[in-house]
Design an enzyme around this catalytic site. Structure first.
Site, mmCIF file in Angstrom:
data_model
loop_
_atom_site.group_PDB
_atom_site.id
_atom_site.type_symbol
_atom_site.label_atom_id
_atom_site.label_comp_id
_atom_site.label_asym_id
_atom_site.label_seq_id
_atom_site.Cartn_x
_atom_site.Cartn_y
_atom_site.Cartn_z
ATOM 1 N N MET A 94 1.001 -1.239 -0.046
ATOM 2 C CA MET A 94 -0.046 0.237 0.093
ATOM 3 C C MET A 94 0.836 1.221 -0.003
ATOM 4 O O MET A 94 0.495 2.230 0.276
ATOM 5 C CB MET A 94 -0.680 0.118 1.091
ATOM 6 C CG MET A 94 -1.975 -1.448 1.298
ATOM 7 S SD MET A 94 -3.540 -0.910 1.916
ATOM 8 C CE MET A 94 -2.861 -0.730 3.670
ATOM 9 N N ALA A 111 3.960 3.734 1.015
ATOM 10 C CA ALA A 111 4.785 4.515 2.141
ATOM 11 C C ALA A 111 5.767 3.433 2.609
ATOM 12 O O ALA A 111 5.913 3.001 3.747
ATOM 13 C CB ALA A 111 3.825 4.681 3.517
ATOM 14 N N HIS A 147 9.457 -3.460 3.352
ATOM 15 C CA HIS A 147 9.070 -3.671 1.842
ATOM 16 C C HIS A 147 9.987 -3.843 1.084
ATOM 17 O O HIS A 147 10.321 -4.788 0.003
ATOM 18 C CB HIS A 147 8.230 -2.439 1.567
ATOM 19 C CG HIS A 147 6.842 -1.935 2.155
ATOM 20 N ND1 HIS A 147 6.746 -1.150 2.972
ATOM 21 C CD2 HIS A 147 5.728 -2.499 2.044
ATOM 22 C CE1 HIS A 147 5.683 -0.825 3.563
ATOM 23 N NE2 HIS A 147 4.891 -1.811 3.104
ATOM 24 N N GLN A 189 -10.445 -2.528 2.506
ATOM 25 C CA GLN A 189 -9.750 -3.377 3.805
ATOM 26 C C GLN A 189 -9.724 -2.456 5.056
ATOM 27 O O GLN A 189 -9.375 -2.888 6.176
ATOM 28 C CB GLN A 189 -8.357 -3.828 3.504
ATOM 29 C CG GLN A 189 -7.281 -3.067 3.236
ATOM 30 C CD GLN A 189 -6.136 -3.577 2.851
ATOM 31 O OE1 GLN A 189 -6.294 -4.145 1.705
ATOM 32 N NE2 GLN A 189 -5.272 -3.746 3.593
ATOM 33 N N GLY A 249 4.863 -10.112 3.813
ATOM 34 C CA GLY A 249 5.827 -9.998 5.253
ATOM 35 C C GLY A 249 5.067 -10.760 6.088
ATOM 36 O O GLY A 249 3.990 -10.771 6.280
ATOM 37 N N LYS A 280 5.062 -9.990 9.078
ATOM 38 C CA LYS A 280 4.511 -8.786 9.943
ATOM 39 C C LYS A 280 3.096 -9.043 10.203
ATOM 40 O O LYS A 280 2.778 -8.758 11.465
ATOM 41 C CB LYS A 280 5.270 -7.708 9.663
ATOM 42 C CG LYS A 280 4.317 -6.189 9.966
ATOM 43 C CD LYS A 280 4.889 -5.858 11.478
ATOM 44 C CE LYS A 280 4.133 -4.627 11.750
ATOM 45 N NZ LYS A 280 2.960 -4.547 11.238
ATOM 46 N N ASP A 281 2.554 -9.116 9.121
ATOM 47 C CA ASP A 281 1.038 -9.333 9.130
ATOM 48 C C ASP A 281 0.967 -10.772 9.042
ATOM 49 O O ASP A 281 0.441 -11.478 8.061
ATOM 50 C CB ASP A 281 0.355 -8.475 8.159
ATOM 51 C CG ASP A 281 0.527 -7.183 8.122
ATOM 52 O OD1 ASP A 281 0.347 -6.441 9.014
ATOM 53 O OD2 ASP A 281 1.329 -6.496 7.278
ATOM 54 N N SER A 315 4.546 0.842 7.997
ATOM 55 C CA SER A 315 4.108 2.254 7.759
ATOM 56 C C SER A 315 3.445 3.290 8.713
ATOM 57 O O SER A 315 3.613 4.327 8.648
ATOM 58 C CB SER A 315 3.015 2.336 6.606
ATOM 59 O OG SER A 315 3.774 1.295 5.570
ATOM 60 N N ARG A 316 2.781 2.530 9.575
ATOM 61 C CA ARG A 316 2.133 3.384 10.739
ATOM 62 C C ARG A 316 3.001 4.037 11.659
ATOM 63 O O ARG A 316 2.596 4.732 12.433
ATOM 64 C CB ARG A 316 0.910 2.503 11.016
ATOM 65 C CG ARG A 316 -0.221 2.282 10.036
ATOM 66 C CD ARG A 316 -1.427 1.590 10.984
ATOM 67 N NE ARG A 316 -2.677 1.562 9.908
ATOM 68 C CZ ARG A 316 -2.974 0.436 9.321
ATOM 69 N NH1 ARG A 316 -2.319 -0.753 9.097
ATOM 70 N NH2 ARG A 316 -4.185 0.664 8.563
HETATM 71 O O1 PAF Z 1 -0.176 -5.904 3.679
HETATM 72 C C1 PAF Z 1 -0.616 -4.825 2.977
HETATM 73 O O2 PAF Z 1 0.004 -3.683 2.632
HETATM 74 C C2 PAF Z 1 -1.932 -4.936 2.220
HETATM 75 O O3 PAF Z 1 -2.816 -5.703 3.089
HETATM 76 C C3 PAF Z 1 -1.763 -5.692 1.060
HETATM 77 C C4 PAF Z 1 -1.253 -7.128 1.031
HETATM 78 C C5 PAF Z 1 -1.047 -4.801 -0.022
HETATM 79 C C6 PAF Z 1 -3.194 -5.781 0.089
HETATM 80 O O4 PAF Z 1 -3.977 -4.447 0.172
#
Ligand code: PAF
Length: 292
Positions: free
Chosen positions: A42, A44, A49, A73, A159, A161-162, A198-199
């Site tokens: 997304m 930033a 990344h 989302q 990642g 991370k999520d 990014s946050r």
């Molecule tokens: O992890 C993210 O940045 C978002 O959830 C993704 C996978 C790009 C989907 O919009």
């Protein structure tokens, strides 16, 4: 046509704004016998990344990064409008890292009409962030499916991370028989352990100092519960108290889960992860680590 460079030259970054441009550029790489690795983002962009781009470079011939802040989302009270956007900075970082192609569509290109189709992954979205962010994983699964169908890469890079998101995407690709390998890449951390996100740029100086306690407490839980040692409930309850004492406003969850089913475990006897979601001021911080 927004493609800046020849798509098959050895270096240089091309930017596709439309699905047609993306497919045209990817077809040129394929005609030259190259494999494609898609890195959905997304924007930033930070070192986390960029590590995905570097990881993709080791496994796929052509790293392709998408930049799209996906509205579906985000919940109605979440930070879609405020989400950081820096396309010029992102493109410079991607070019430097060796990315070859960026897909940066606008909302109408991604969602040209009413979207009647949603991809829903059940069960592993029932816990953790699922109930706290209703609709979030449907938004993620649907946009990632669209991005994968648009680029048709051999591999997609995401990642760790999520962590829940990564498991959702892996499961989705498996259940839908997508001919695409989903590759999870390790979380990149600041020197003090804070996971890059990014946050993090929402954090003020004092909050930034508090934020590092999250990693420390997750490590303390992992050490305590390793090899079936302490009970997970007791270890996470101590860590939750420590985070609130350190200045966190809320601990949404801090749990030890089975690494695949994402179900909470009370004693660790197999692959497990410590996962956490917290609030610090206006910033929501999530993180996870392997228990081993
Ligand atoms: O992890 C993210 O940045 C978002 O959830 C993704 C996978 C790009 C989907 O919009």
């Amino acid at each position: 046509m927004a493609i800046k460079n020849s798509q098959t030259q050895e270096r240089g970054l091309a930017v596709a704004r439309t699905v047609a441009e993306l497919r045209h550029a990817i077809a040129a790489f394929r005609a030259a016998g190259r494999t494609i690795g898609l890195i959905p983002t997304m924007g930033a962009l930070h070192e986390g990344h960029i590590s995905l781009v570097r990881g993709a470079l080791g496994r796929s011939d052509v790293p392709v990064t998408s930049i799209f802040v996906n509205p579906t989302q985000f919940g109605p009270n979440e930070d879609f409008a405020a989400y950081p956007r820096d396309e010029a900075g992102d493109l410079a970082k991607l070019e430097e890292a060796g990315c070859r192609l960026v897909f940066a569509p606008d909302k109408d290109e991604m969602y040209p009409g009413p979207q009647l189709t949603t991809v829903h992954v059940s069960e592993i979205t029932d816990g953790l962030c699922g109930p706290l962010r209703p609709g979030h994983f449907d938004g993620v699964a649907t946009v990632v499916t669209k991005l994968l169908m648009m680029a048709m890469p051999e591999r997609g890079y995401f990642g760790e991370k999520d962590y829940q998101q990564l498991q959702v995407i892996k499961r989705m690709a498996r259940d839908l028989a997508m001919p695409i390998e989903i590759v999870g890449m390790p979380t990149v951390r600041e020197l003090d352990g804070l996971a890059m996100s990014s946050r993090n740029r929402y954090l003020g100086a004092a909050e930034r100092a508090t934020a590092l306690h999250l990693y420390r407490q997750m490590m303390a839980v992992a050490r305590a519960v390793r090899d079936g040692g302490a009970s997970c409930g007791a270890a996470t309850s101590d860590a939750t108290k420590a985070l609130l004492a350190a200045g966190f406003d809320k601990v949404e969850y801090l749990t030890v889960i089975d690494a695949e089913s994402l179900e909470p475990v009370e004693r660790v006897s197999g692959p497990a992860r410590v996962v956490a979601a917290t609030r610090l001021g206006r910033t929501r911080l999530i993180d996870n680590i392997a228990v081993d």
